[in-house]
Design a protein around this motif. Structure first.
Motif, PDB file in Angstrom:
ATOM      1  N   SER A  55       0.826  -1.205   0.000  1.00 34.75           N
ATOM      2  CA  SER A  55       0.000   0.000   0.000  1.00 34.75           C
ATOM      3  C   SER A  55       0.864   1.261   0.000  1.00 34.75           C
ATOM      4  N   ARG A  56       2.064   1.135   0.537  1.00 32.10           N
ATOM      5  CA  ARG A  56       2.994   2.281   0.554  1.00 32.10           C
ATOM      6  C   ARG A  56       3.904   2.271  -0.671  1.00 32.10           C
ATOM      7  N   PHE A  57       4.322   1.081  -1.076  1.00 29.71           N
ATOM      8  CA  PHE A  57       5.222   0.951  -2.231  1.00 29.71           C
ATOM      9  C   PHE A  57       4.582  -0.033  -3.205  1.00 29.71           C
ATOM     10  N   ARG A  58       3.805   0.474  -4.117  1.00 33.64           N
ATOM     11  CA  ARG A  58       2.961  -0.340  -4.990  1.00 33.64           C
ATOM     12  C   ARG A  58       3.745  -1.400  -5.751  1.00 33.64           C
ATOM     13  N   CYS A 125       5.274 -12.721   1.259  1.00 33.44           N
ATOM     14  CA  CYS A 125       5.742 -12.179  -0.022  1.00 33.44           C
ATOM     15  C   CYS A 125       4.610 -12.081  -1.052  1.00 33.44           C
ATOM     16  N   GLY A 126       3.358 -12.292  -0.624  1.00 34.27           N
ATOM     17  CA  GLY A 126       2.222 -12.063  -1.505  1.00 34.27           C
ATOM     18  C   GLY A 126       1.789 -13.232  -2.346  1.00 34.27           C
ATOM     19  N   ALA A 280       5.325 -13.538 -12.163  1.00 35.09           N
ATOM     20  CA  ALA A 280       4.006 -13.636 -12.801  1.00 35.09           C
ATOM     21  C   ALA A 280       2.888 -13.387 -11.787  1.00 35.09           C
ATOM     22  N   ALA A 281       3.044 -13.938 -10.580  1.00 29.04           N
ATOM     23  CA  ALA A 281       2.041 -13.712  -9.536  1.00 29.04           C
ATOM     24  C   ALA A 281       1.990 -12.245  -9.128  1.00 29.04           C
ATOM     25  N   ALA A 282       3.138 -11.601  -9.074  1.00 26.87           N
ATOM     26  CA  ALA A 282       3.188 -10.178  -8.723  1.00 26.87           C
ATOM     27  C   ALA A 282       2.488  -9.331  -9.782  1.00 26.87           C
ATOM     28  N   ILE A 283       2.668  -9.682 -11.039  1.00 27.93           N
ATOM     29  CA  ILE A 283       1.996  -8.951 -12.119  1.00 27.93           C
ATOM     30  C   ILE A 283       0.484  -9.106 -12.001  1.00 27.93           C
ATOM     31  N   GLY A 290      -3.972  -5.337  -6.141  1.00 29.72           N
ATOM     32  CA  GLY A 290      -3.656  -5.990  -4.873  1.00 29.72           C
ATOM     33  C   GLY A 290      -4.685  -6.975  -4.372  1.00 29.72           C
ATOM     34  N   ALA A 291      -5.761  -7.209  -5.132  1.00 24.04           N
ATOM     35  CA  ALA A 291      -6.860  -8.039  -4.623  1.00 24.04           C
ATOM     36  C   ALA A 291      -6.527  -9.528  -4.588  1.00 24.04           C
ATOM     37  N   VAL A 292      -5.592  -9.993  -5.412  1.00 25.35           N
ATOM     38  CA  VAL A 292      -5.361 -11.446  -5.506  1.00 25.35           C
ATOM     39  C   VAL A 292      -4.135 -11.899  -4.734  1.00 25.35           C
ATOM     40  N   TYR A 293      -3.492 -11.015  -3.996  1.00 30.14           N
ATOM     41  CA  TYR A 293      -2.412 -11.454  -3.119  1.00 30.14           C
ATOM     42  C   TYR A 293      -2.993 -12.254  -1.958  1.00 30.14           C
ATOM     43  N   GLY A 294      -2.235 -13.197  -1.439  1.00 34.54           N
ATOM     44  CA  GLY A 294      -2.632 -13.918  -0.237  1.00 34.54           C
ATOM     45  C   GLY A 294      -3.764 -14.902  -0.451  1.00 34.54           C
ATOM     46  N   THR A 295      -4.518 -15.163   0.616  1.00 28.48           N
ATOM     47  CA  THR A 295      -5.540 -16.212   0.595  1.00 28.48           C
ATOM     48  C   THR A 295      -6.790 -15.804  -0.169  1.00 28.48           C
ATOM     49  N   GLY A 296      -7.106 -14.516  -0.213  1.00 28.41           N
ATOM     50  CA  GLY A 296      -8.361 -14.046  -0.802  1.00 28.41           C
ATOM     51  C   GLY A 296      -9.497 -14.020   0.202  1.00 28.41           C
ATOM     52  N   TYR A 297      -9.197 -14.388   1.448  1.00 23.31           N
ATOM     53  CA  TYR A 297     -10.223 -14.497   2.478  1.00 23.31           C
ATOM     54  C   TYR A 297     -10.928 -13.161   2.751  1.00 23.31           C
TER      55      TYR A 297
END
Length: 437
Positions: A55-58, A125-126, A280-283, A290-297
């Protein structure tokens, strides 16, 4: 003075052995429940830390995520071999193996510790991974370690640990039992059924004591209206099932490897391949804001509770991010990410039905995609029902899960966990001895 007869001594030994077995299952359930709570709390902290950073460093993810993927695979291959992926295939394989050292190579306290550390690293690490699948391997590992006091019960203990892991991770005791029967064992074992249920109850009560009573995705009382809304059941079932089958087939094909130059390069440079997957995941994460980082919970829970639609691209980007995370070779589960992909599919399907209850159709998408991935329809609808405390949707969820299961098998003939378990069984089984010359 009278001395106990041999008959009394034998009866005492039998009763003592029975209570010892019960104590082992109960103690193991408590330990698994506590481990699940610790992992859940640390996982939330890891995701919050990564979210705060991006959120601070996109664009920090373009460096951090590939580096995290690479480090995770490096540590897995060097220190925690067989900790990769969700961990459920390893638990299934360990249950079917008979050699003690072969089992220990798949479920052990060392692997459990590594699984916790590396799952947290992935979330930090997302990576699009979950903690629930790893909790299954952790639970099986804890039970296997405790099972040294009762070696004959080890297959049942591994099964109980896996079931307790699901129950404690989602706060879904019924789903834990069903998962143990349908996915882990593919049969009902009457000799250990009561002990498995006891372990699940112990794990669930431990989780409740430490975290309180809660529903994983909140409470949703929304149901389908009469009429055209019910057409969403076959639509979600077919779309979710086909997409889930495609995901499973990709994972199985990547695990089996390819004989072409690309496949040989992936096998030779696993850390480099993991870094490419991380990029690829970062892209995907950047494309989704930022919506698809992590679990998605968090995204799915907010959508279910508020009735707001997810982005139209959420399901595709989450599918891709989860695929890259899963094929990279890093530890991390697919339970929560799969439910998130399914929620995105349901959100997209809901846009086709004017005025339809969004939350209800999102649940259909969740159960459909999840059933398509694991090809365990009963577990799928039970776990979604318990996670949302929505009993009005039981019949629609059952129907969608069955349709998704049939659709998935058109793309992938076998469930992903059992297909991957075969590879672990082959690698962990001791090589046959050569006959003397």
């Amino acid at each position: 003075m009278t001395f106990p007869s041999n008959r009394h001594k034998r009866l005492f030994r039998i009763i003592s052995a029975r209570w010892q077995r019960r104590a082992i299952f109960l103690l193991g359930g408590v330990a698994v429940g506590a481990a699940a709570v610790v992992l859940a709390q640390l996982a939330d902290a890891a995701q919050l830390a990564f979210s705060t950073l991006v959120s601070r460093f996109r664009y920090a993810s373009l460096v951090l995520t590939p580096a995290g993927f690479a480090l995770s695979v490096f540590l897995t291959n060097r220190l925690f071999r067989n900790a990769q992926g969700s961990g459920i295939p390893q638990a299934i394989a360990a249950r079917h193996l008979t050699d003690q050292s072969a089992r220990e190579s798949l479920v052990s306290l060392r692997i459990a510790v590594g699984k916790i550390i590396l799952t947290l690293l992935g979330l930090l690490c997302g990576a699009s991974v979950g903690r629930e699948g790893p909790t299954v391997q952790i639970g099986a590992s804890i039970m296997f370690a405790i099972g040294r006091f009762s070696p004959r019960r080890q297959p049942g203990l591994i099964l109980a640990g896996a079931a307790a892991g699901v129950a404690a991770a989602f706060n879904t005791p019924l789903a834990g039992i069903v998962f143990g029967i349908e996915e882990m064992s593919r049969a009902f074992e009457t000799r250990t059924s009561s002990l498995i249920i006891a372990a699940v109850i112990a794990a669930g009560l431990t989780s409740l004591a430490l975290m309180g009573n809660y529903t994983y995705f909140g409470t949703s009382a929304m149901g389908l209206r009469n009429g055209i809304d019910w057409l969403a059941i076959p639509v979600c079932g077919v779309v979710g099932g086909l997409a889930g089958g495609l995901f499973s087939r990709i994972l199985i094909m990547m695990a089996q490897g390819f004989s072409n130059p690309v496949g040989r390069a992936i096998k030779r440079y696993p850390v480099g391949f993991a870094a490419i997957c991380g990029l690829a995941a970062a892209i995907c994460g950047l494309a989704s804001d930022g919506a698809v980082y992590g679990t998605g919970y968090q995204q799915v829970k907010a959508a279910l509770e508020s009735g707001a639609q997810l982005s139209s691209s959420f399901s595709v980007l989450k599918f891709l991010a989860t695929t890259f995370s899963s094929i990279s070779g890093m530890p991390g589960g697919i339970f929560s990410p799969s439910l998130a992909v399914g929620a995105g599919i349901g959100s997209n399907v809901a846009s086709l039905f004017q005025g339809a209850p969004l939350a209800a159709i999102m649940l259909l998408g969740m159960v459909s995609y999840f059933a398509g991935v694991v090809q365990a329809p009963i577990t799928a609808f039970v776990i979604v029902t318990e996670m949302t405390d929505n009993h009005a949707m039981v019949v629609p969820l059952m129907a969608a899960a069955l349709i998704a299961h049939a659709s998935s098998r058109l793309v992938c003939k076998e469930g992903v966990y059992h297909a991957l378990a075969k590879g672990f069984i082959d690698r962990a089984s001791p090589a046959p001895k050569m006959p003397p010359a």
